[in-house]
Design a protein around this motif. Structure first.
Motif: not given
Lengths: 271, 318
Positions: A16-45
């Protein structure tokens, strides 16, 4: 060369609604980008979209732009995606092929499917097992492992593909503290030595504090907080976002809430 | 044998830990859970005895080696240890899913060997580490109702149990959803609710906090606190040392299928045990490490740390 999401909005088929509303991010080679957030905040999506699995494999509707090394993920066929991105699912049982009799074969399953020479497959399997510290599990039946062992095997099977980008959905959730530390160090090493870019979804903010370069925090499908790991993880808004801060940060907060000073002796890293 | 080498296993020494007083973070617990009606009298929780249990899987993996463990009614016991140390195998013995290769498990002194797993399920509820091994219904409410129904509960009582269990884990709004429309973390909470609804006097929780965010973790802590308040026995397997230190009165440390430490969080997370903890790839909670650095004594929880720090002579208040 990067995974880039711009104004990404994604809705699962039938949702009924988008799992991701508005996401901008960039992952460069050799970098570690961490993602955190509450359950159901869209991390797995986010993992599925960044790796091109959504909408490519799971369907749904993607708006905005999700690019891997400049190419829209929607234009990359699934078999080619596998060369770019290794995706580790949250539930290790989902990851295992259920077709192999030993852990060694399980970890070799992916490289074999890439059509590599047998000698190369063997070399990669031992490298991956060694990297996550489970060489001793090589002869074991993958169906008869503990939860944590299964998770390490799943991670090794993704590492053995040697993808340019690793997208890992809570790779340490079932691991003991030493296993967690080992995987954390291994991932930092993989990023530094192989130049892989790593998108790491983690509830364990200690792990992010140790190895992430940047951290984004999601709330209801949007990026609520982003920046260098140390700054994001010390931000007092973290708890409101449903994220448990690292133990040191939490303890300091409790001490100050009790009207006490944070002891100078604890200023430098311990534990 | 497992007992003899473990300093904390002195039962008399553990006496003070047996009181079913609620965990330290009760304020968190109480604020986030509407109090469920207590339906379990403390006296119904059985004594659990594992008497020299060993277990070997069919592929030859020896998962348990001569484990002796006695758990009193109303005890809050955390079982910790490295991956593959036999924790989940032990949990599955507690509700009869696995039967020991050698040794005995006794409930109230009675060998459970002859007891059907369904009879054991009335006494001991087990929430699996992997919820997908447990969930199968097409509706969240049906999933939760399944357990009580199997125990012979019918009608309004089932509805009431489903409501209370979903409320306890914060899934009331999802009663009509399909379990597989929930994310992993909420499927885990659902698996927990489905065990809670059986209102067994013993709860066994296998890694209940993994994959949970701050709020989900608070829900799980609240469930443990409420069950403790009802006099139930709660046994949890966990790698989450903060959860263990805050919610449990007794910590059993396993290594390679054996019990190597058994005592209060103060003892097990105290500096004297660190070498043994490290040998089984565990680390004490941060509060314990910080307390030791400052010479504050045993401070396994933030609460204990703050209290000890406040009593430290000359410590400045900001």
């Amino acid at each position: 060369m990067a995974i880039e999401l711009s104004a990404v909005r994604y809705r699962y088929a039938g949702a009924s609604r988008p799992a991701l509303q508005s996401v901008d991010l960039r992952l460069d080679p050799g970098r570690v980008l961490g993602v955190a957030g509450a359950n159901e905040s869209g991390k797995t999506t986010l993992c599925l979209v960044a790796g091109g699995f959504a909408p490519g494999v799971v369907g749904g509707r993607l708006e905005g732009s999700a690019r891997i090394d400049g190419a829209e993920t929607t234009s990359i066929p699934a078999h080619a995606l596998a060369l770019h991105c290794g995706l580790l699912f949250q539930n290790p049982a989902t990851q295992l092929s259920n077709t192999t009799a030993t852990v060694f074969e399980e970890v070799g399953f992916g490289p074999c499917n890439l059509g590599l020479a047998v000698s190369e497959v063997i070399e990669r399997v031992w490298w991956a097992l060694k990297t996550v510290g489970i060489e001793d599990l090589a002869p074991r039946d993958p169906a008869r492992l503990s939860g944590g062992q299964g998770q390490l095997v799943a991670l090794a099977s993704v590492l053995a593909l040697r993808p340019r980008y690793l997208i890992l959905d809570e790779p340490t959730s079932e691991l003991d503290p030493a296993g967690t530390a080992l995987v954390g160090e291994a991932l930092a090493r993989v990023a530094a030595e192989t130049g892989a870019g790593i998108l790491l979804v983690e509830h364990k903010t200690e792990v992010l504090a140790r190895i992430a370069d940047e951290v984004v925090v999601l709330r209801e499908g949007s990026v609520a907080l982003a920046g260098p790991a140390a700054a994001v993880l010390a931000d007092s808004i973290l708890a409101e976002l449903g994220v448990e801060p690292p133990a040191r940060v939490a303890l300091e907060r409790d001490v100050r809430a009790a009207g006490l000073d944070w002891p100078a002796a604890l200023a430098e890293g311990i534990g | 044998m497992a007992d003899s080498g473990s300093p904390g296993s002195d039962r008399a020494g553990n006496g003070s830990t047996r009181a079913s007083s609620a965990p330290t973070d009760l304020s968190v617990a109480r604020s986030s859970v509407s109090s469920a009606p207590s339906s379990v009298a403390p006296s119904t929780a059985p004594y659990i005895e594992l008497d020299g249990i060993s277990f070997t899987y069919p592929d030859g993996t020896r998962a348990l080696e001569n484990v002796d463990l006695r758990i009193d009614p109303g005890e809050l016991v955390a079982i910790v240890g490295q991956n593959g140390s036999g924790k989940s195998t032990l949990a599955r013995h507690l509700n009869g899913l696995l039967r020991p290769t050698t040794g005995r498990m006794l409930l109230d002194g009675r060998d459970v060997r002859g007891l059907h797993v369904a009879r054991l399920a009335e006494r001991v509820g087990l929430a699996f580490q992997n919820p997908d091994r447990q969930l199968f219904a097409g509706r969240v409410s049906a999933e939760v109702a399944f357990g009580p129904h199997n125990l012979g509960v019918r009608g309004a009582e089932v509805d009431e149990r489903v409501r209370a269990a979903l409320d306890a884990v914060g899934l009331s709004a999802e009663a009509a959803s399909n379990p597989y429309d929930l994310g992993y973390s909420r499927r885990k909470l659902l698996a927990l609710a489905s065990v809670l609804a059986m209102r067994t006097p013993v709860l066994v929780l296998d890694e209940p906090t993994t994959g949970q965010d701050a709020r989900g973790g608070a829900r799980v802590r609240a469930v443990v606190a409420v069950a403790a308040g009802e006099g139930r026995t709660v046994i949890a397997i966990s790698h989450d040392m903060r959860f263990v230190a805050e919610c449990f009165r007794r910590v059993v440390v396993m290594r390679a299928g054996r019990v190597i430490l058994d005592g209060t969080p103060d003892v097990v997370f105290g500096e004297a045990s660190w070498d043994e903890l490290r040998a089984t790839y565990l680390a004490p909670p941060f509060a314990a490490v910080a307390g030791a650095r400052l010479g504050l004594g045993a401070t396994p929880t933030a609460l204990a740390f703050v209290a000890a720090l406040g009593q430290r002579p000359g410590h400045a208040r900001s």
